[in-house]
Design a protein around this motif. Sequence first.
Motif, PDB file in Angstrom:
ATOM      1  N   THR A 238      33.778  21.877 124.663  1.00 44.21           N
ATOM      2  CA  THR A 238      33.278  20.503 124.567  1.00 44.21           C
ATOM      3  C   THR A 238      32.091  20.207 125.475  1.00 44.21           C
ATOM      4  O   THR A 238      31.343  19.263 125.220  1.00 44.21           O
TER       5      THR A 238
ATOM      6  N   ALA B 213      36.835  15.786 118.409  1.00 46.07           N
ATOM      7  CA  ALA B 213      36.483  14.374 118.592  1.00 46.07           C
ATOM      8  C   ALA B 213      37.400  13.653 119.574  1.00 46.07           C
ATOM      9  O   ALA B 213      37.020  12.648 120.159  1.00 46.07           O
TER      10      ALA B 213
ATOM     11  N   LYS C   1      35.314  23.691 111.860  1.00 48.39           N
ATOM     12  CA  LYS C   1      35.133  22.643 112.865  1.00 48.39           C
ATOM     13  C   LYS C   1      34.435  21.452 112.224  1.00 48.39           C
ATOM     14  O   LYS C   1      33.329  21.570 111.704  1.00 48.39           O
ATOM     15  N   ALA C   2      35.090  20.308 112.250  1.00 51.65           N
ATOM     16  CA  ALA C   2      34.567  19.096 111.633  1.00 51.65           C
ATOM     17  C   ALA C   2      34.129  18.106 112.696  1.00 51.65           C
ATOM     18  O   ALA C   2      34.583  18.152 113.846  1.00 51.65           O
ATOM     19  N   LYS C   3      33.250  17.204 112.317  1.00 54.75           N
ATOM     20  CA  LYS C   3      32.794  16.196 113.276  1.00 54.75           C
ATOM     21  C   LYS C   3      33.866  15.140 113.547  1.00 54.75           C
ATOM     22  O   LYS C   3      33.887  14.514 114.616  1.00 54.75           O
ATOM     23  N   ASP C   4      34.765  14.926 112.560  1.00 56.25           N
ATOM     24  CA  ASP C   4      35.838  13.947 112.735  1.00 56.25           C
ATOM     25  C   ASP C   4      36.954  14.213 111.730  1.00 56.25           C
ATOM     26  O   ASP C   4      36.865  15.118 110.890  1.00 56.25           O
TER      27      ASP C   4
ATOM     28  N   THR D  56      35.725   4.029 111.569  1.00 54.45           N
ATOM     29  CA  THR D  56      36.614   4.957 112.259  1.00 54.45           C
ATOM     30  C   THR D  56      37.825   4.209 112.779  1.00 54.45           C
ATOM     31  O   THR D  56      37.939   2.976 112.656  1.00 54.45           O
TER      32      THR D  56
ATOM     33  N   THR E 123      38.974  19.421 114.944  1.00 55.62           N
ATOM     34  CA  THR E 123      37.855  18.648 115.455  1.00 55.62           C
ATOM     35  C   THR E 123      38.037  18.470 116.952  1.00 55.62           C
ATOM     36  O   THR E 123      39.173  18.451 117.451  1.00 55.62           O
TER      37      THR E 123
ATOM     38  N   THR F 260      32.050   3.239 116.835  1.00 53.01           N
ATOM     39  CA  THR F 260      31.657   4.183 115.788  1.00 53.01           C
ATOM     40  C   THR F 260      31.967   3.585 114.419  1.00 53.01           C
ATOM     41  O   THR F 260      32.886   2.776 114.275  1.00 53.01           O
TER      42      THR F 260
ATOM     43  N   SER G  98      27.112   6.065 117.965  1.00 57.73           N
ATOM     44  CA  SER G  98      27.958   7.198 118.307  1.00 57.73           C
ATOM     45  C   SER G  98      28.539   6.972 119.699  1.00 57.73           C
ATOM     46  O   SER G  98      27.989   6.205 120.506  1.00 57.73           O
TER      47      SER G  98
ATOM     48  N   GLU H 198      36.209  14.065 107.815  1.00 61.85           N
ATOM     49  CA  GLU H 198      35.645  15.276 107.219  1.00 61.85           C
ATOM     50  C   GLU H 198      36.750  16.273 106.881  1.00 61.85           C
ATOM     51  O   GLU H 198      36.687  16.964 105.856  1.00 61.85           O
TER      52      GLU H 198
END
Length: 396
Positions: A313, A80, A115-118, A198, A78, A195, A222, A121
Amino acid sequence: MLKEQFNLIHILEVMELLDVSRSTIDRWRKFKQLPSVKIGKEIYFDRNEVLRWYRELSQMRYSTPPSSEDESLTIGYTTASTHMWSPLIIKEFRLLEGELKRIRPHNRIEIKWHKAKDGMELVKGMVAGQIQLATFGDYALAVSHTISKLLPDFRPVLLAAGGKSEDGKGFGMVVPTYLTLQSISELAALPIATTFRTNAEYRLRKMLEAHSMHEWKIIHRSIEDSIESLRQGRISASIMWEPFLSLVHHQNIGKSIFNYELGLGFRAFVVADERWSLDHEDLTIAYLKAHLHAHRLIREQPNKAVQIFAAETGFPSDVIRLSISKIRWDAALYQHDLNMMNYFDPTAHLGQNTSPESQMEISYNIRYLSIAAQELQLPALPLSPMKGAWQKEVLY
């Protein structure tokens, strides 16, 4: 001579015969029962026994039809947080492909990148068996440990560290540059953006609870929305982490306060499914060698790393350069890194204090990283977490 009488050959001859390194021979002797004999200080092998053993190993690897698991390796990552960016270097510079070519020249391994958002995931992907290796943060690691207690078939194991931040760094509360707060109690009157569910929200709530603040105004947004809201003056505070901390400072959008009060530093970790790593020791070590190469590249060739990170990014190069300079790129695992996990308790209901008896006994296996470091001729790594403070002289 005894050597000729018993058809013995020296370890150097075995290395040449099988076209492998000394470290590979040592690993095969230790973990795969490669027969050998020690005469004095020298190690010898029965030539016929070596060839028989190697044929059997080759038949297991190449002669039987490989399963779908053997044909592909899915790696989760990720963007993130800056701390989790080492897989980007591995991916873009094809560092893993290079290592796999050395150990399995006749067997094509398909590498898939998820590829994950966070981090959450990625944990879900590992639970589902869709991801074998992943890099994510401390809170996601704590969650994976909790899930493993509920699902015995899910066995995540910590293999190495990713990017690390010291205490008071890596996370911060950002407020407009014109706003001055003298104490945390003044936050009660301000809307604070974070967020949802998290690491950031967890740290924020623990900080407020520690100061006996049980009423607050938390807004779930976000991180990108929070930055824009700060820019426009629509919120008074937001919890952020790297590279967003460097971004707001670089663009003079806000300033950080109460960094130490937000808890310990931040860590990223390389995690694998334990059963998979046991069945695929060579692939696990190959990935960790690529991981060590990536850390070294970030440390020694930051401009190359900046180009990769900026392209992935979309952050300005100056922000990327500032952000990666704040992070310790060191794969070694310290006891302090594990002790920090006691800060997290994902099973606690939000709004309640963590039980002081709660201990996060994270499962780890440093043997693979130790072998990877040995094969790269790096200083020896112990098979247990290192004691004391982070060493400044030696990084992995």
